[in-house]
Design an enzyme around this catalytic site. Structure first.
Site, short mmCIF file in Angstrom:
data_model
loop_
_atom_site.label_atom_id
_atom_site.label_comp_id
_atom_site.label_asym_id
_atom_site.label_seq_id
_atom_site.Cartn_x
_atom_site.Cartn_y
_atom_site.Cartn_z
N HIS A 1 19.16 13.42 88.33
CA HIS A 1 17.85 13.48 87.69
C HIS A 1 17.44 12.09 87.18
CE1 HIS A 1 14.75 15.78 85.58
NE2 HIS A 1 14.97 15.05 84.50
N SER B 1 9.83 14.83 85.57
CA SER B 1 10.43 15.84 84.71
C SER B 1 9.39 16.54 83.83
CB SER B 1 11.54 15.18 83.89
OG SER B 1 12.53 16.12 83.62
C1 GCU Z 1 15.22 18.95 79.92
C2 GCU Z 1 14.41 20.20 80.21
C3 GCU Z 1 13.64 20.08 81.52
C4 GCU Z 1 12.86 18.80 81.56
C5 GCU Z 1 13.76 17.62 81.25
C6 GCU Z 1 13.05 16.27 81.14
O1 GCU Z 1 16.25 18.86 80.83
O2 GCU Z 1 15.28 21.30 80.21
O3 GCU Z 1 12.76 21.18 81.68
O4 GCU Z 1 12.22 18.65 82.80
O5 GCU Z 1 14.41 17.83 80.01
O6 GCU Z 1 11.87 16.22 80.87
O7 GCU Z 1 13.73 15.26 81.28
#
Ligand code: GCU
Length: 426
Positions: A404, A263
């Site tokens: 995710h 992420s």
């Molecule tokens: C949020 C953000 C993302 C990121 C994520 C994370 O969802 O919008 O861009 O990748 O956090 O780091 O878990």
């Protein structure tokens, strides 16, 4: 950014690269182009036709463009890092591995220090390939072993056992299920890890960390403001400093360093690897917007949204593209292209549309001309593969079912991809 701090960061760069950046137009003066810019066409419109030309002209130009308009400068180490190996424990995980507890520091008590853990397989015969994993919740969250120091800095309250932004003993092993160290060792790999918070805490408010230190060093009276910082670039700097140590560790193969992040840490992994060729392979996992997803994309997180929710992640210039992404003189395929000819795996989850997995497949396809120019092939398949199918070409792609997260199953794919390019460790 305050002028004094700009000066400190600037001394890290060659006259040539600064001259390049000085000539870049204001964002509003850049042409609008809906189509993604050609990674092999320089800003002056000339075409790159040889490897020498790519290396001499376009690669440095793209590095400058990304720093100038999006991420901010990745500082170099202002002084040589110092490495202290605080402990070497050969009985880690019942004797399966050796744990090294290392501190990376900079000879200045006000500088950030990075705690690095390194675990190597005891059954190894020679130098082993290593995954450097960027973690969110502290090294101590990867294993219950009490010899791993608790992270000292600010941490997200979502990290297990954290109270008032800090780790407690109850935080130990909080993410162990997502980091299958035993299996990584069994497969013959080493695992190293550091926490981004050691470098620059993920907070909009300016408090401590790399930029605070650089600002103080420069004599600046006002620190960089949240909307003009570049925390992802700071984390990439932290990854580079950990690589400084890894290449000196006699148990590790300096030619087989793979960088992994999930992420926001995936965005960091791609940026860090694109700028440091000691990193032989990169796995930006579910990195999405600001990393592996197209800025001009229409699915999932937008540039405007990420700049609003996380203003400190990028430089001030990037905000100028909030509603005008078509003015960007690059898209994220150009960042992937900076990895060429090294392997990079964009791995995703089907339900994680926020990260735009299909858009990431297009990013790979659009980076392929640079890989082909460098004799490294393109993407092995022309259409997006079925869910659960690993495409293991140097431009690699994978989408699994689910949401995710980073799971043991993901690590198995990371290792399969690394096996394909590094050769199996045993
Ligand atoms: C949020 C953000 C993302 C990121 C994520 C994370 O969802 O919008 O861009 O990748 O956090 O780091 O878990």
């Amino acid at each position: 950014m305050v002028p004094a701090l700009r000066r400190v960061l600037a001394i890290a760069f060659t006259g040539a690269s600064l001259a390049l950046a000085a000539n870049f137009p204001d964002p509003a003066a850049l042409p609008v182009r809906q189509a993604w810019p050609d990674p092999l066409q320089c800003l002056d419109g000339s075409q790159v036709t040889s490897v020498a030309d790519w290396n001499a002209r376009r690669k440095p130009e793209l590095r400058e463009l990304f720093q100038h308009y999006m991420y901010g400068r990745i500082p170099v180490a202002p002084v040589a890092p110092q490495f202290k190996v605080n402990g070497v424990y050969r009985d880690f995980l019942g004797g399966k591995g050796t744990l090294k507890v290392v501190t990376v520091s900079f000879g200045d008590p006000s500088a950030p220090t990075i705690d690095l853990m390194v675990v190597t397989p005891n059954q190894a015969k020679g130098r082993v390939p290593v995954f450097l994993g960027i973690n969110f919740c502290g090294n101590h969250a990867l294993s219950e072993d009490p010899r791993i120091p608790l992270a000292k800095g600010w941490l997200y309250d979502s990290c297990k056992g954290c109270k008032d932004g800090h780790a407690t003993d109850a935080s130990r092993g909080g993410q162990a299920v997502d980091w299958p160290i035993r299996e990584i060792l069994d497969r013959g790999y080493a695992l190293a890890s550091f926490c981004t918070s050691d470098v620059d805490p993920d907070r909009k408010e300016f408090t401590e960390g790399l930029y605070a230190w650089l600002a103080a060093k420069s004599g600046a009276t006002t620190p960089p403001q949240p909307a003009d910082r570049g925390t992802i670039a700071a984390w990439a700097w932290g990854a580079h400093r950990c690589v400084d140590y890894l290449v000196t560790d006699p148990d590790l193969d300096p030619k087989r360093i793979a960088l992994v992040g999930h992420s926001r840490n995936g965005k960091t992994a791609l940026l860090a690897a694109a700028f440091d060729e000691r990193i032989a392979l990169a796995i930006p996992h579910q990195a999405g917007c600001g990393g592996t997803a197209p800025n001009r994309g229409t699915v999932g997180e937008s540039v405007q949204r990420i700049n609003t929710a996380f203003p400190h992640w990028f430089t001030a210039n990037f905000k100028a593209f909030n509603s005008e992404t078509a003015r960007l003189p690059f898209d994220q395929h150009c960042l992937v292209a900076l990895m060429a000819p090294r392997p990079v795996l964009l791995s995703n989850a089907k339900e994680d549309q926020w990260a735009n997995p299909s858009g990431q497949f297009e990013v790979l396809q659009a980076a392929a001309p640079v890989y082909r120019l460098l004799g490294a092939g393109g993407v092995e398949v022309a259409v997006e593969p079925e869910v659960g199918t690993l495409v293991a070409s140097r431009l690699g792609y994978y989408v699994r079912p689910g949401k995710h997260s980073m799971t043991v199953g993901d690590w198995r794919i990371f290792m399969q991809f690394a096996d394909a390019h590094f050769g199996e460790p045993h």
